[in-house]
Design an enzyme around this catalytic site. Structure first.
Site, PDB file in Angstrom:
ATOM      1  N   GLU A  67       0.685  -1.224   0.019  1.00 17.94           N
ATOM      2  CA  GLU A  67       0.162  -0.146  -0.054  1.00 17.94           C
ATOM      3  C   GLU A  67       0.843   1.363   0.129  1.00 17.94           C
ATOM      4  O   GLU A  67       1.926   1.216   0.721  1.00 17.94           O
ATOM      5  CB  GLU A  67      -0.859   0.011   1.217  1.00 17.94           C
ATOM      6  N   CYS A  74       3.876   8.542   0.587  1.00 14.69           N
ATOM      7  CA  CYS A  74       4.114   7.625   1.843  1.00 14.69           C
ATOM      8  C   CYS A  74       4.325   6.068   1.154  1.00 14.69           C
ATOM      9  O   CYS A  74       3.451   5.505   0.770  1.00 14.69           O
ATOM     10  CB  CYS A  74       3.082   7.548   2.725  1.00 14.69           C
ATOM     11  N   CYS A 102       4.772  -6.624   8.504  1.00 13.60           N
ATOM     12  CA  CYS A 102       5.657  -6.178   9.403  1.00 13.60           C
ATOM     13  C   CYS A 102       5.607  -7.164  10.589  1.00 13.60           C
ATOM     14  O   CYS A 102       4.611  -7.857  10.855  1.00 13.60           O
ATOM     15  CB  CYS A 102       4.993  -4.707   9.971  1.00 13.60           C
ATOM     16  N   CYS A 135       2.981  -3.748  16.497  1.00 19.20           N
ATOM     17  CA  CYS A 135       2.571  -2.478  17.692  1.00 19.20           C
ATOM     18  C   CYS A 135       1.129  -2.826  17.554  1.00 19.20           C
ATOM     19  O   CYS A 135       0.524  -3.227  16.507  1.00 19.20           O
ATOM     20  CB  CYS A 135       2.833  -1.277  16.790  1.00 19.20           C
ATOM     21  N   CYS A 144      -1.683  -1.121  15.167  1.00 16.01           N
ATOM     22  CA  CYS A 144      -1.390  -1.010  13.754  1.00 16.01           C
ATOM     23  C   CYS A 144      -2.179  -1.966  12.963  1.00 16.01           C
ATOM     24  O   CYS A 144      -1.724  -3.408  13.353  1.00 16.01           O
ATOM     25  CB  CYS A 144       0.034  -0.755  13.814  1.00 16.01           C
ATOM     26  N   GLY A 162       5.846  -1.628   7.307  1.00 20.29           N
ATOM     27  CA  GLY A 162       6.980  -2.201   7.302  1.00 20.29           C
ATOM     28  C   GLY A 162       7.778  -1.359   8.386  1.00 20.29           C
ATOM     29  O   GLY A 162       7.566  -0.198   8.779  1.00 20.29           O
ATOM     30  N   SER A 197      10.616   6.949   8.947  1.00 21.10           N
ATOM     31  CA  SER A 197       9.898   6.585  10.263  1.00 21.10           C
ATOM     32  C   SER A 197      10.261   5.195  10.831  1.00 21.10           C
ATOM     33  O   SER A 197      10.146   4.355  10.364  1.00 21.10           O
ATOM     34  CB  SER A 197       8.342   6.802  10.232  1.00 21.10           C
ATOM     35  N   SER A 235       8.840   6.798  16.351  1.00 18.74           N
ATOM     36  CA  SER A 235       7.338   6.442  16.888  1.00 18.74           C
ATOM     37  C   SER A 235       7.516   6.342  18.124  1.00 18.74           C
ATOM     38  O   SER A 235       7.962   5.163  18.644  1.00 18.74           O
ATOM     39  CB  SER A 235       6.652   5.312  16.157  1.00 18.74           C
ATOM     40  N   HIS A 275       5.203   7.390  21.074  1.00 18.01           N
ATOM     41  CA  HIS A 275       3.732   7.052  21.511  1.00 18.01           C
ATOM     42  C   HIS A 275       3.647   6.811  23.224  1.00 18.01           C
ATOM     43  O   HIS A 275       2.372   6.452  23.634  1.00 18.01           O
ATOM     44  CB  HIS A 275       3.449   5.647  21.059  1.00 18.01           C
ATOM     45  N   ASN A 281      -5.930   6.398  14.813  1.00 18.14           N
ATOM     46  CA  ASN A 281      -7.068   5.389  13.712  1.00 18.14           C
ATOM     47  C   ASN A 281      -7.267   4.411  14.172  1.00 18.14           C
ATOM     48  O   ASN A 281      -6.503   3.517  13.952  1.00 18.14           O
ATOM     49  CB  ASN A 281      -6.353   5.848  12.395  1.00 18.14           C
ATOM     50  N   CYS A 288      -2.821   3.220   8.594  1.00 17.09           N
ATOM     51  CA  CYS A 288      -1.670   2.338   7.882  1.00 17.09           C
ATOM     52  C   CYS A 288      -2.067   0.951   7.790  1.00 17.09           C
ATOM     53  O   CYS A 288      -2.376   0.262   8.761  1.00 17.09           O
ATOM     54  CB  CYS A 288      -0.624   2.518   8.974  1.00 17.09           C
TER      55      CYS A 288
HETATM   56  N1  SAH Z   1       7.446   0.970  11.342  1.00 20.93           N
HETATM   57  C1  SAH Z   1       7.752   2.483  11.262  1.00 20.93           C
HETATM   58  C2  SAH Z   1       6.951   2.764  10.078  1.00 20.93           C
HETATM   59  C3  SAH Z   1       5.635   2.510   9.611  1.00 20.93           C
HETATM   60  S1  SAH Z   1       4.343   3.083  10.685  1.00 20.93           S
HETATM   61  C4  SAH Z   1       7.239   3.110  12.592  1.00 20.93           C
HETATM   62  O1  SAH Z   1       6.824   2.229  13.561  1.00 20.93           O
HETATM   63  O2  SAH Z   1       7.692   4.343  12.639  1.00 20.93           O
HETATM   64  C5  SAH Z   1       4.101   4.684  10.627  1.00 20.93           C
HETATM   65  C6  SAH Z   1       3.518   5.543  11.916  1.00 20.93           C
HETATM   66  O3  SAH Z   1       2.240   5.528  11.998  1.00 20.93           O
HETATM   67  C7  SAH Z   1       4.099   5.263  13.082  1.00 20.93           C
HETATM   68  O4  SAH Z   1       4.328   6.165  13.868  1.00 20.93           O
HETATM   69  C8  SAH Z   1       3.009   4.301  13.734  1.00 20.93           C
HETATM   70  O5  SAH Z   1       2.968   4.037  15.171  1.00 20.93           O
HETATM   71  C9  SAH Z   1       2.034   4.872  13.276  1.00 20.93           C
HETATM   72  N2  SAH Z   1       0.506   4.005  13.248  1.00 20.93           N
HETATM   73  C10 SAH Z   1       0.295   2.801  12.814  1.00 20.93           C
HETATM   74  N3  SAH Z   1      -0.924   2.621  12.905  1.00 20.93           N
HETATM   75  C11 SAH Z   1      -1.784   3.349  13.304  1.00 20.93           C
HETATM   76  C12 SAH Z   1      -2.929   3.861  13.863  1.00 20.93           C
HETATM   77  N4  SAH Z   1      -3.917   3.064  13.619  1.00 20.93           N
HETATM   78  N5  SAH Z   1      -3.424   5.269  14.122  1.00 20.93           N
HETATM   79  C13 SAH Z   1      -2.339   6.027  14.217  1.00 20.93           C
HETATM   80  N6  SAH Z   1      -1.167   6.041  14.067  1.00 20.93           N
HETATM   81  C14 SAH Z   1      -0.745   4.486  13.619  1.00 20.93           C
END
Ligand code: SAH
Length: 353
Positions: free
Chosen positions: A93, A106, A113, A117, A120, A160, A192, A215, A217, A291, A334
């Site tokens: 995607e 993006c 992945c 997390c 995600c 990823g 990222s 990231s 969080h 999200n 994502c």
């Molecule tokens: N693996 C990398 C890049 C991909 S995720 C990373 O972790 O940074 C890109 C960003 O979107 C990250 O900050 C991730 O934590 C965030 N993310 C993933 N799913 C999400 C969601 N459902 N809502 C908000 N942010 C999200």
């Protein structure tokens, strides 16, 4: 013998092959800029080359390209989501966001992945494989070709973990910024990471003027571990040392990504912790109301609370923005479009048609 993946090769590597094939030197630039600058996906279309050479190239090399499977355009803000299939039908995607300062894409760095997390969608089915540098490029090449508009910014923030596919990531960055290719400025690239400390340190050593986004969080190890398994491996203290090192070596300010999850990481205490950490490493903070994905319980922080959180940071002199939620109406989170398509495909197969 397997064909060589030509779009993952550096200019100098192609030049070496051209020399070995006893071809004139100027062919390297001719072929390289046709592939990476003019976005040609078929050697047979390179009619400026002698026919015998076109034939030879197609015997020795393959051009990896992304096949369009689905395209959704947001009615809210013009954001476009692309679902591409790679040669082995892996689904990837990518998102195109249109800003006043230019088009930003993006891209995904892996098929799936393995970072796990909790909030995600991209990690729910685990990691299938790494993407090659050419497959990362192909997402941008396809989008630029499909829209006819120049891409000027890149964020490696799709599915990823880029630091989990390190060598291909570096190759990708060098190729997309090559002056004989799309020549996208490294300053317009953001990578990222969920926070793989050795990866961040190695990335600093590359001395590329790329923006690093972490990231985060969460501001305590305990809470971070409940959201991100990688936090079991590296502590926030180690992470801060690594990003500080990145800032010192590259001179590039770090971005903290902070997805606000209702009643999980959006308290006053969280804001204070974030102010402390961001202040220490001079990070810019990007707040993202989470999200929600249907597989998990997590909910987004309500709008007024997001604003209050932002104000607290701002009052303490932290540089903070709220990420504009782009394309919420088109499987915004994502990996959601990919996940939904894979689930539908699975279901169809299960029904036997
Ligand atoms: N693996 C990398 C890049 C991909 S995720 C990373 O972790 O940074 C890109 C960003 O979107 C990250 O900050 C991730 O934590 C965030 N993310 C993933 N799913 C999400 C969601 N459902 N809502 C908000 N942010 C999200």
């Amino acid at each position: 013998m397997a064909k060589k993946d030509i779009n993952s090769m550096y200019f100098d590597e192609l030049a070496k092959d051209i020399e070995e094939l006893k071809l004139p030197k100027f062919r390297t630039k001719q072929i390289f800029s046709r592939l990476h600058g003019k976005l040609c996906f078929d050697f047979h279309e390179m009619t400026e080359l002698p026919e015998a050479l076109r034939e030879k190239l197609s015997e020795e090399y393959e051009i990896k390209f992304a096949r369009l499977e689905n395209r959704q355009i947001s009615k809210l803000d013009g954001t476009e989501k692309f679902l591409f299939a790679m040669e082995d039908d892996s689904l990837v995607e990518s998102v195109l966001m249109k800003y006043k300062h230019g088009n930003s894409v993006c891209i995904s760095s892996q098929v799936g992945c393995r970072m796990g997390c909790k909030f995600c969608a991209s990690t729910l089915d685990g990691l299938t494989r790494n993407l090659t540098a050419s497959e990362m490029l192909s997402q941008i090449y396809a989008i630029q070709k499909l829209t006819g508009e120049r891409v000027s910014n890149i964020v490696v923030m799709g599915t990823g973990e880029p630091m989990d596919n390190y060598d291909n990531l570096i190759r990708f960055i060098k190729l997309i910024s090559d002056e004989n290719g799309l020549n996208i400025s490294k300053r317009n690239i953001t990578v990222s990471t969920c926070g793989i400390v050795p990866g961040i340190r190695a990335f600093a050593e590359e001395k590329l003027p790329v923006t690093l986004a972490l990231s985060l969080h969460s501001v305590t190890d305990e809470k971070r571990r409940t959201l991100m398994p990688i936090a079991n491996k590296y502590s926030i203290a180690e992470l801060m040392d690594a990003v500080d090192y990145y800032f010192k070596v590259t001179g590039r300010r770090i971005t903290f990504e902070y997805s606000l999850v209702r009643d999980v990481n959006d308290t006053d205490e969280d804001a204070q912790g974030l102010i402390r950490l961001a202040g220490r490493v001079k990070a810019h903070v990007n707040l993202i109301p989470i999200n929600p994905i249907k597989e998990r319980e997590y909910r987004e922080t309500a709008g007024p609370r997001v604003l209050a959180f932002k104000n607290k940071l701002e009052k303490s002199g932290i540089n903070v923005t709220i990420r504009r939620e782009m394309g919420r109406d088109i499987d915004g989170a994502c990996g959601q479009l990919r996940k939904r398509t894979m689930d539908e495909n699975k279901q169809r197969r299960g029904q036997g048609d």
